[in-house]
Structures are given as C-alpha cells and as structure tokens.
Design a protein around this motif. Structure first.
Motif, PDB file in Angstrom:
ATOM      1  N   ASN A 500     -69.058  41.881  -9.641  1.00 45.61           N
ATOM      2  CA  ASN A 500     -68.451  41.850 -10.977  1.00 45.61           C
ATOM      3  C   ASN A 500     -67.477  42.880 -11.085  1.00 45.61           C
ATOM      4  N   VAL A 501     -66.222  42.528 -11.468  1.00 46.17           N
ATOM      5  CA  VAL A 501     -65.267  43.495 -11.621  1.00 46.17           C
ATOM      6  C   VAL A 501     -64.689  43.196 -13.041  1.00 46.17           C
ATOM      7  N   SER A 502     -64.592  44.219 -13.650  1.00 47.85           N
ATOM      8  CA  SER A 502     -64.326  44.469 -15.187  1.00 47.85           C
ATOM      9  C   SER A 502     -62.846  44.311 -15.468  1.00 47.85           C
ATOM     10  N   ALA A 503     -62.334  44.055 -16.417  1.00 47.94           N
ATOM     11  CA  ALA A 503     -60.843  43.808 -16.727  1.00 47.94           C
ATOM     12  C   ALA A 503     -60.015  45.176 -16.420  1.00 47.94           C
ATOM     13  N   ILE A 504     -58.935  45.193 -16.310  1.00 48.64           N
ATOM     14  CA  ILE A 504     -58.203  46.428 -16.165  1.00 48.64           C
ATOM     15  C   ILE A 504     -57.958  47.381 -17.419  1.00 48.64           C
ATOM     16  N   SER A 505     -58.261  46.979 -18.586  1.00 49.15           N
ATOM     17  CA  SER A 505     -58.136  47.760 -19.671  1.00 49.15           C
ATOM     18  C   SER A 505     -59.415  48.538 -19.995  1.00 49.15           C
ATOM     19  N   ILE A 506     -60.645  47.981 -19.325  1.00 49.68           N
ATOM     20  CA  ILE A 506     -61.798  48.637 -19.593  1.00 49.68           C
ATOM     21  C   ILE A 506     -62.227  49.549 -18.538  1.00 49.68           C
ATOM     22  N   PRO A 507     -62.181  50.890 -18.491  1.00 50.30           N
ATOM     23  CA  PRO A 507     -62.370  52.016 -17.686  1.00 50.30           C
ATOM     24  C   PRO A 507     -63.717  51.863 -17.199  1.00 50.30           C
ATOM     25  N   GLU A 508     -63.847  51.780 -15.890  1.00 51.01           N
ATOM     26  CA  GLU A 508     -64.984  51.779 -15.240  1.00 51.01           C
ATOM     27  C   GLU A 508     -64.981  52.774 -13.896  1.00 51.01           C
ATOM     28  N   HIS A 509     -66.106  53.205 -13.483  1.00 53.08           N
ATOM     29  CA  HIS A 509     -66.388  53.820 -12.196  1.00 53.08           C
ATOM     30  C   HIS A 509     -66.045  52.941 -10.956  1.00 53.08           C
ATOM     31  N   ASP A 510     -65.348  53.553 -10.130  1.00 54.70           N
ATOM     32  CA  ASP A 510     -65.338  52.477  -8.375  1.00 54.70           C
ATOM     33  C   ASP A 510     -66.534  52.812  -8.048  1.00 54.70           C
ATOM     34  N   GLU A 511     -67.216  51.739  -7.351  1.00 52.38           N
ATOM     35  CA  GLU A 511     -68.456  51.994  -6.636  1.00 52.38           C
ATOM     36  C   GLU A 511     -68.012  51.729  -4.999  1.00 52.38           C
ATOM     37  N   ALA A 512     -68.310  52.644  -4.446  1.00 52.13           N
ATOM     38  CA  ALA A 512     -67.990  52.540  -3.018  1.00 52.13           C
ATOM     39  C   ALA A 512     -68.745  51.862  -2.247  1.00 52.13           C
ATOM     40  N   ASP A 513     -70.203  51.615  -2.659  1.00 50.59           N
ATOM     41  CA  ASP A 513     -71.376  50.980  -1.864  1.00 50.59           C
ATOM     42  C   ASP A 513     -71.902  49.910  -2.650  1.00 50.59           C
ATOM     43  N   ASP A 514     -71.613  49.070  -3.610  1.00 53.77           N
ATOM     44  CA  ASP A 514     -72.221  47.988  -4.305  1.00 53.77           C
ATOM     45  C   ASP A 514     -72.182  46.929  -3.284  1.00 53.77           C
ATOM     46  N   ILE A 515     -73.452  46.386  -3.223  1.00 58.18           N
ATOM     47  CA  ILE A 515     -73.606  45.099  -2.588  1.00 58.18           C
ATOM     48  C   ILE A 515     -74.183  44.144  -3.692  1.00 58.18           C
ATOM     49  N   SER A 516     -74.847  44.489  -4.775  1.00 56.77           N
ATOM     50  CA  SER A 516     -75.694  43.578  -5.691  1.00 56.77           C
ATOM     51  C   SER A 516     -75.958  44.326  -6.922  1.00 56.77           C
TER      52      SER A 516
END
Length: 556
Positions: A500-516
């Motif tokens: 899941n990827v949030s819209a660019i207007s919603i701040p979120e932390h990058d996840e370097a190792d998310d699989i699920s």
C-alpha cells in the motif's frame, strides 16, 4: 782409314784427331736436369772460335767409347744427324750449337759432349743429363671389399712407375706408418722394368692382421723417389675396408625414445647386435612368453594397454643365450565423477560430489568452475543459486606427457519465486519509488498491477539477473492511496505480493523492508519495544536521582 768430307774440304786430319788422339781443350762436366717426356736442352758452353770448321755432338757409352749423333758445318750452315736409332727424329741443333733432345727418356741419362773443331784444335764441353719423373703418384690395386677379424689378409698392392734407382714404398693406416717389425705385417716388394721406357713398375704387397679398430679407417701407401728438386714423397688416394667380426653383445631399445609410455601409444622394440655385418633377424620375447617371435631387428606393439607392462627380451636366432632385456611400464589414468553430466536440484537440497582417481602413480586433481580454478573440491550441504554452474574435475600425471583426464558436472539449482517489496519517497515529495525484489530459478517474469489513481512517472526498470536474483523498479506519483501488486512467475510457481502506498499529500515514513501487513505489524511492535525501553531508562534515572538526594540529605 777413310777420310770424311764436310763441305768441299777434307777433314781426315781432324777426324783422326777426334777419333784417335785424346789431347784437346775442354771444360768440366755440366749437369742438365730434365723431366721424363720433356725436351732436354744442352747448351754447348763453348765460345765459337773465328776459324771454326764445324761442330759435333756425341755421347759416351758405359765403356767410354763415343757415339756421334749430330754435325753442323760453320760454312754451309747445314745440319746432319748420324744414324742412331734411339735418337731418330728426336734431335735438333741450333746455330749456337745447342743440342735439343725431345721426349726425354730414362736411357738419355748419360754424358754428352759438345765438340767445336778448327783446323788445328778441338774444343770439348761435356754435359751430364739426368732424367726424373716429375710426378709419380702410387695407386692401390686388388682392394678387397671386406676383411675378417682377426685373420691375416692380403690387404692390397701398392704400385708406382719409377725411374732407377729403386725408391721405397711405405704403407699407412690412419696416417700412422705400418712397420715391418709388427708381427701382423708382411711386406713384399717386386719390380719390373719396361725395356722401351726403362721405367720400373714397383709393386709392394701388404699382408695385414686386421682388428675391429681398423673398420672404416683410411689406408694409404706412399712412394719416395728423387726428382729434379730433390727427394719427394707422394701418397696414394685413401681406401677404407669393411672389417667383418661376429656379434659379441645384444642390446634392445624402445622407439621412439620416451621418458614414459601411456595407454594408447605405439611402441617399437629394436634389437641390435654389435657384430659387422650386424644380425638381420632376432627372437623377441613378450612378458610371460617362453617362445620367441622371429622378426627383423624391430617388433612393433600398437595401442598398448596397462597389462602390457613387463620385461621384454630379444636374442640371436642361432645363439639364444646372447639375450638382452628391458622393462616397460605402461602408465594409465582413470577418473570417475559422481554425479556427472547435467544435474537439477532444488534450492536448499544436499548434493554430495566425488571425483575418484585411479592411476599408475600419484596424480594431481584440479577443480574448475566456469573456467575459474577452485581452491578445494565442492561440497553442497544446502544448495544456493550461486552454486549453479559448470564444474570440471581434471587430473594429470605430470611425468607422462599427454596423460590427463577430465569429467564435467553441470549443476542447475531451481527455486520457486520469492518476493520482497520496498518503497522510497523522493526528497522533493512529488514521487515515490517502489521496488520488487525477486529470487528464483528459472528466471521469474515480473508483472506490476496498480489499484487506485495516480500517474506513472517512469516505466518499470529491471536489474541484471545474477545468482537467481533481480529486481523491477517503478516510480509513481499517487494522488490518493494506491495498492501496487508485484507478480513473479516461473515454471515452478506463481507468487504475488502487494504494497500500500499513500498519496503524496499524506506524510508517511519510507519502509525499506516491507513485504506485507504482517511485516508492518512487526515494525510497529519493534517501535513499541523501543519506546518502552526508553521510558524504563528514564524511570530508572529518576529513582537513582531520588535515592542520591535522600543520601545527601541524611549525610548533612
């Protein structure tokens, strides 16, 4: 006595003086040297007197009696030659009374006298003539083709044409003089004179006891005689003799000469006897065989195997006790690779590999993977994709040229696709990069699916496929929350994963190792644990501060 007339004047007085009275004026003897067959030139050596009547030449017999041969008148300038058969057509007399004798012979060696006669006197000048052979090379006759050792043979006759007195003939072997004192040498001389030329044919016969050392040794004879310039020695042309002697030793050789013989080689055994002429046939004995094989001096074995190792012998046919032997070792090398050929295994499997060597001596073993030499033999307790490749087990005998073996193993490691997804937000905040990492063999095909709205800034980009791994990358600018699905499929299985990827207007932390989502929950749990540890440390510090304050207060 009858008077002779020369011209119109009687010469009976002069003739009487010449033939009866020995009183005259003259000179001492003078010697003229001439080569056999050349022209003898004898100057008169007297000054011609004013009142000369005539000149004459004579020669003296061994008993001293004269023989007149030539006459020349001073007035009529005429020349007359006496009737002497041996000088017929050989004489000429010049105006100064020089006598020439053509075609010089040995019989011309005598004392000639020039006589100039006046009315009242006779003048004489004697000349002694010597005739020499200018070149008399001896030659060998009756040369045998071969000799037998150790017998005495009539080796050869040496012959030469010589004038008297007799000259000497000598024999040489290898430039060394053969002496009569040697018991093995007998030399017999004979000579025969030609009554016409009065030259001697000198013949020397040699009987000689031959030895092996004389084989192919140059043999010559020489003649020594006196020539116009003194003593001279001339050698004949060289001759060589073949000495026959029986075989005393037999030797055996292996051809071609090699430091080592390997399976598949052709080898030739050659037997030699040291006699002359050498034996042409032999008996060859193979390992374990009592009966010999009759052959010429060579015997060939083709495509030899390891069981041909052993002792090989050869002997004379008529004298089997005269034998020679040689040991032959046929080197071999066997290699067995298990497993070999093409082998397919699953990732994580165990694969034992063995390379077994059997050789006639210690052999070296080398492992090679994809043309790169390995430090040790491969061992697979749990296969990985990087273990796949072409393996070669190679062995060789260093001492035996060309003896090497090799077997190969082509290892294929298969695995179902495994997926891991990561995302990263661009620093500008306008785009996000989603990466799908895939592992598997055969190479899985990657397919992207996007659920939701948003523009794709960059189409998928793939990395090289190395050791069963590669990734596919996509850059998007989502306007709302979207879901990206990565599907990887090969011949073994189809695997799907979403992120899941949030819209660019919603701040979120990058996840370097998310699989699920399960991984996301694990990350949240880890965050809670870290917060709890920090809170616990702060409480511990507070308790320690309170205890320290109470201690200080009590101390005061």
């Amino acid at each position: 006595m009858e008077a002779k007339y020369h011209g119109n004047k009687p010469c009976h007085i002069v003739f009487c003086i010449l033939t009866i009275f020995p009183l005259f004026k003259g000179l001492g003897s003078y010697t003229v040297n001439s080569a056999y067959g050349d022209t003898i030139i004898m100057p008169c050596r007297l000054d011609v007197p004013q009142n000369l009547m005539f000149g004459k030449w004579k020669y003296e017999k061994p008993d001293g009696s004269p023989v007149f041969i030539a006459f020349r008148s001073s007035t009529k300038k005429s020349v007359q030659f006496d009737d002497v058969p041996e000088y017929k057509d050989r004489l000429s007399l010049s105006e100064n009374y020089t006598l020439s004798v053509s075609n010089a012979r040995i019989s011309d060696e005598r004392r000639f006298v020039c006589m100039l006669v006046t009315e009242d006197n006779v003048f004489e000048a004697p000349t002694v003539v010597k005739v020499f052979i200018s070149e008399s090379q001896p030659f060998l006759i009756r040369k045998p083709l071969f000799l037998e050792e150790p017998c005495t043979h009539a080796l050869s006759d040496c012959q030469s044409l010589l004038p008297p007195p007799s000259s000497k003939i000598q024999y040489f072997i290898n430039n060394s003089l053969i002496s009569k004192k040697i018991n093995a040498v007998i030399i017999i001389f004979t000579k025969q004179m030609d009554p016409v030329t009065q030259l001697y044919t000198m013949t020397s016969s040699l009987e000689y006891k031959t030895t092996k050392a004389d084989i192919q040794v140059p043999f010559t004879c020489s003649v020594t005689y006196y020539g116009p310039t003194g003593q001279k020695t001339v050698h004949s042309e060289q001759a060589v003799f073949d000495i026959y002697y029986p075989t005393e030793q037999v030797t055996i050789q292996v051809l071609p000469p090699k430091t080592a013989i390997k399976e598949g080689d052709n080898i030739t055994l050659k037997c030699l006897g040291n006699g002359n002429p050498p034996p042409e046939e032999f008996l060859f004995y193979l390992p374990g065989q009592l009966e010999g094989i009759r052959s010429s001096n060579t015997y060939t074995l083709t495509d030899v195997r390891r069981n041909a190792t052993g002792d090989y012998k050869c002997s004379l046919i008529d004298k089997k006790s005269m034998i020679a032997s040689t040991a032959i070792t046929v080197h071999y090398l066997d290699l067995s690779l298990n497993p070999s050929g093409e082998v397919t295994k699953q990732i994580g499997d165990t694969l034992p590999v063995s390379c077994t060597i059997s050789a006639s001596r210690n052999a070296t073993v080398v492992w090679i993977k994809d043309n790169i030499r390995l430090r040790s033999s491969p061992s697979f307790s749990s296969l990985h994709y990087q273990d796949a490749g072409n393996y070669v087990c190679e062995t060789a005998l260093q001492e035996v040229e060309g003896l090497k073996k090799r077997e190969s193993l082509t290892l294929i490691v298969e695995g179902k696709p495994q997926i891991k997804m990561t995302k990263k937000t661009d620093p500008s905040g306008l785009s996000k990069t989603i990466i799908c990492h895939v592992e598997g063999f055969p190479k899985p095909a990657i397919q992207w699916t996007i659920t939701g709205s948003g523009s794709v800034i960059n189409q998928t980009e793939e990395s090289p496929y190395i050791n069963g791994r590669y990734y596919s990358k996509i850059i998007i600018s989502p306007e709302e929350n979207v879901t990206l699905t990565c599907t990887a499929e090969n011949q073994l299985e189809r695997t799907v994963n979403s992120l899941n990827v949030s819209a660019i207007s919603i701040p979120e932390h990058d996840e370097a190792d998310d699989i699920s989502d399960e991984n996301r929950e694990k990350v949240n749990d880890q965050a809670k644990l870290i917060v709890g540890i920090v809170v616990g440390l702060l409480l511990a510090a507070l308790v320690a501060g309170v205890v320290y304050w109470l201690y200080m207060k009590k101390s005061k």
